[in-house]
Design a protein around this motif. Structure first.
Motif, PDB file in Angstrom:
ATOM      1  N   SER A 150      -6.795 -43.626  -8.363  1.00 17.14           N
ATOM      2  CA  SER A 150      -5.961 -42.479  -8.750  1.00 17.14           C
ATOM      3  C   SER A 150      -5.297 -41.838  -7.547  1.00 17.14           C
ATOM      4  O   SER A 150      -4.895 -40.685  -7.614  1.00 17.14           O
ATOM      5  CB  SER A 150      -6.808 -41.433  -9.489  1.00 17.14           C
ATOM      6  N   SER A 151      -5.173 -42.572  -6.440  1.00 15.76           N
ATOM      7  CA  SER A 151      -4.538 -42.015  -5.258  1.00 15.76           C
ATOM      8  C   SER A 151      -3.722 -43.083  -4.545  1.00 15.76           C
ATOM      9  O   SER A 151      -4.200 -44.200  -4.330  1.00 15.76           O
ATOM     10  CB  SER A 151      -5.584 -41.452  -4.288  1.00 15.76           C
ATOM     11  N   HIS A 152      -2.509 -42.716  -4.171  1.00 12.73           N
ATOM     12  CA  HIS A 152      -1.641 -43.635  -3.430  1.00 12.73           C
ATOM     13  C   HIS A 152      -2.222 -43.981  -2.063  1.00 12.73           C
ATOM     14  O   HIS A 152      -1.853 -44.988  -1.453  1.00 12.73           O
ATOM     15  CB  HIS A 152      -0.251 -43.033  -3.253  1.00 12.73           C
ATOM     16  N   ARG A 169       1.660 -40.415 -15.695  1.00 12.37           N
ATOM     17  CA  ARG A 169       0.800 -39.648 -14.786  1.00 12.37           C
ATOM     18  C   ARG A 169       0.101 -40.573 -13.787  1.00 12.37           C
ATOM     19  O   ARG A 169      -0.009 -40.270 -12.603  1.00 12.37           O
ATOM     20  CB  ARG A 169      -0.245 -38.861 -15.580  1.00 12.37           C
ATOM     21  N   LYS A 170      -0.366 -41.731 -14.274  1.00  8.92           N
ATOM     22  CA  LYS A 170      -1.056 -42.667 -13.381  1.00  8.92           C
ATOM     23  C   LYS A 170      -0.116 -43.172 -12.291  1.00  8.92           C
ATOM     24  O   LYS A 170      -0.505 -43.265 -11.122  1.00  8.92           O
ATOM     25  CB  LYS A 170      -1.617 -43.831 -14.200  1.00  8.92           C
ATOM     26  N   ARG A 173       2.478 -41.657 -11.064  1.00  9.64           N
ATOM     27  CA  ARG A 173       2.734 -40.573 -10.115  1.00  9.64           C
ATOM     28  C   ARG A 173       1.574 -40.443  -9.124  1.00  9.64           C
ATOM     29  O   ARG A 173       1.796 -40.142  -7.938  1.00  9.64           O
ATOM     30  CB  ARG A 173       2.931 -39.269 -10.870  1.00  9.64           C
ATOM     31  N   GLU A 174       0.361 -40.686  -9.565  1.00 10.59           N
ATOM     32  CA  GLU A 174      -0.800 -40.628  -8.685  1.00 10.59           C
ATOM     33  C   GLU A 174      -0.789 -41.757  -7.658  1.00 10.59           C
ATOM     34  O   GLU A 174      -1.228 -41.569  -6.519  1.00 10.59           O
ATOM     35  CB  GLU A 174      -2.092 -40.713  -9.507  1.00 10.59           C
ATOM     36  N   LYS A 189       4.033 -39.096  -2.783  1.00 14.39           N
ATOM     37  CA  LYS A 189       4.747 -37.958  -3.351  1.00 14.39           C
ATOM     38  C   LYS A 189       6.206 -37.935  -2.926  1.00 14.39           C
ATOM     39  O   LYS A 189       7.080 -37.511  -3.691  1.00 14.39           O
ATOM     40  CB  LYS A 189       4.061 -36.658  -2.935  1.00 14.39           C
TER      41      LYS A 189
END
Length: 580
Positions: free
Chosen positions: A339-341, A521-522, A524-525, A529
């Motif tokens: 859940s994080s780039h 949403r996934k 974008r996570e 950013k």
């Protein structure tokens, strides 16, 4: 069988468990009444809890699956070392597996430590039995043979039995570099050595191979220039994509690249990687069994490369968050579905190449000022197919970017003529023209940017187009539909990334199921950013646009909502307001 006491001195497998490298984690199972996929782990037990079946079950649960275990060996160990090993007799392993299969049939299986010839033969017989089932069961083998420090963990006859009896029934093999060398009986010192080694491992019977530990490679007698990256090589002999080739198909061979963190707290990375890989494949298989209209695109599209990307992201996050628990090295942390780039990998064709970033775009709501020269991407991106519509949109003050998607014309000269006319119209009105797919014509016409799908991206890469586009300082956008495609787009470092189709659409035939709002949403996570997220597909009204804006989308690409509107100016205004 060799003396187990001697064997135990080398059983440090759980300290590293093959060098490695929570889509929706628990929410994938808990947001519906559907039972979670079942994933088996056939492996050893780590009494210290950091590796083996203990780590496997944590990882499987983090991906929203139900884990079952069949124990191949018991260890007495802690974070400092192993003092004893006990291998149960093969008939007891058989009893575990048959009991599970009677009541809890799996959708995927992870295999870890086998240890003895007899256990390898037993597992091979069980996998052969599974093939008689009228359903797909994914099998991932982590051939726990040698630690990252080079200590051998299994005897030669066990290795031979694993190749002969287990390899024919697996889908993915995940050796570290030392294990790949042992299987091939040669060293792998360079990038090309690993790439050739993967081919030879496939020749031994493994359909797909992920060789971990690319950061240890040398080129030209020097250490890799990309020591800051943890790079792993994936190759598959299975051609699952029946259309035009994509870089992320896997049969072309790709490198998975993620940040490398200097830490000794990596106990259980190989176990965790293979277990999360199996869990990812199980999620995809279950999603594909759902009826049309119920499937989520990127989840139903999970294949081997996608699963490798998710597993690598999970392990990378675990390495970053790992801490010491005892006196020795700590285990990799068991976090959640990716859940994080920060941890999601890039897919690249060349391990020695690090692409220059395409010109950055700025989302309209981006308040950062580190690069004030970035052009601001419009809140909507109308997609049209001829100069008539381009001219009409050039007169609308609410439109800043226009994408031209030429359809139904095979004459390249005619296509070039259309693009040049459209570029002239946009330049005169202060609009930015993005050309879909035809990057060579876009360069010749002096357009602002190019947008490509994954198939045209592969063609562009092979033709040297990315370098030409970068030299011209042109903006670049890429379509994505799956986790593997997202990792490929991240490797190119584009100006924006698009996701689609979010909703069902008739404007374009696509092979992917609608993504749904949760995937927005996934995405974008998993995207930095500062990289705008563009969404497309089925945006027939402003309410749908408003919904994705709330989930992090920066721009919505629209077709029918504008071209079929009674009042185009009003439609543009409503879409802009929804994306505010």
């Amino acid at each position: 069988m060799k003396d187990l006491v001697t064997f135990s001195l080398f059983i440090l497998l759980f300290c590293t468990c093959s060098d490695s490298l929570a889509v929706y984690g628990r929410s994938a199972a808990t947001t519906s009444r559907t039972a979670p996929p079942i994933v088996y782990t056939i492996a050893g037990s780590d009494s210290g809890g950091g590796a083996g079946i203990q780590a496997d079950l944590h990882a499987i649960h983090s991906f929203g699956c139900h884990g079952c275990s069949a124990i191949t060996c018991l260890t007495a160990q802690n974070s400092v070392g192993v003092i004893g090993v006990h291998a149960p007799p093969p008939d007891f392993l058989r009893a575990q597996l048959e009991t599970l299969l009677e009541d809890l049939p799996p959708q995927a299986i992870k295999i870890g430590m086998l240890g003895t010839k007899e256990l390898a033969i037993e597992v091979g017989a069980f996998l052969k039995k599974l093939k008689a089932l009228d359903r797909k069961v994914w099998v991932v083998l982590d051939p726990v043979m040698i630690t990252t420090s080079g200590h051998r963990l299994i005897e030669e006859d066990a290795q031979e039995a694993m190749v002969k009896h287990v390899f024919p029934h697996i889908d993915v093999l995940t050796p570290n570099k030392f294990e790949a060398e042992a299987l091939l009986n040669r060293t792998l010192e360079t990038i090309s050595d690993v790439e050739e080694g993967a081919k030879d491992l496939i020749a031994l019977g493994a359909p797909s191979v992920l060789i971990k530990g690319g950061h240890t490679l040398y080129e030209g007698g020097k250490a890799s220039n990309h020591i800051a990256y943890a790079q792993d090589y994936f190759l598959s002999s299975v051609q699952r994509n029946t259309g035009e080739p994509r870089l992320c198909d896997g049969d072309l061979g790709v490198w998975l690249r993620s940040p490398r963190y200097e830490t000794e707290h990596t106990h259980g990375t190989g176990c965790t990687l293979s277990a999360s890989l199996a869990a990812s494949l199980a999620l995809g298989e279950q999603e594909r069994q759902k009826p049309d209209g119920k499937r989520r695109g990127a989840t139903s599209a999970i294949d081997t490369v996608d699963a490798c990307c998710l597993a690598k992201a999970y392990v990378t996050a675990g390495i970053f968050h790992g801490i010491q628990l005892g006196q020795g090295p700590g285990p990799v942390a068991q976090t959640g579905f990716p859940s994080s780039h920060q941890y999601f990998p890039m897919v690249v064709a060349d391990a020695a190449e690090d692409h220059q970033r395409f010109p950055r775009m700025k989302a309209y709501d981006d308040k950062t000022t580190y690069d004030d020269n970035r052009p601001t991407l419009g809140r909507i991106l109308p997609v049209v197919n001829d100069e008539v519509w381009v001219q009409r949109l050039c007169q609308d003050p609410g439109v800043h970017d226009i994408q031209l998607r030429v359809k139904g014309i095979d004459d390249n000269k005619k296509i070039l003529e259309i693009i040049k006319k459209c570029q002239k119209l946009c330049q005169a009105s202060g609009k930015r023209l993005w050309v879909n797919d035809y990057w060579q014509e876009a360069i010749e016409s002096g357009c602002f940017g190019v947008h490509v799908g994954q198939e045209d991206l592969y063609t562009c890469i092979r033709a040297g187009g990315l370098q030409l586009l970068r030299e011209k300082r042109m903006a670049f956008g890429i379509s994505t539909h799956s986790y593997g495609e997202l990792a490929t787009a991240l490797g190119v470092k584009p100006s924006y990334i698009s996701l689609g189709p979010v909703f069902a659409t008739s404007s374009k035939t696509v092979q992917f199921d609608p993504q749904g709002l949760s995937l927005v949403r996934k995405w974008r996570e998993l995207i930095q950013k500062e990289v705008p997220l563009v969404v497309i597909g089925g945006f027939s009204d402003a309410e749908r646009a408003k919904a994705v804006r709330g989930l992090g989308a920066n721009c919505v690409a629209v077709i029918g909502a504008v071209t079929q509107a009674n009042d185009t100016v009003e439609a543009v205004s409503q879409m802009n307001e929804a994306m505010r």
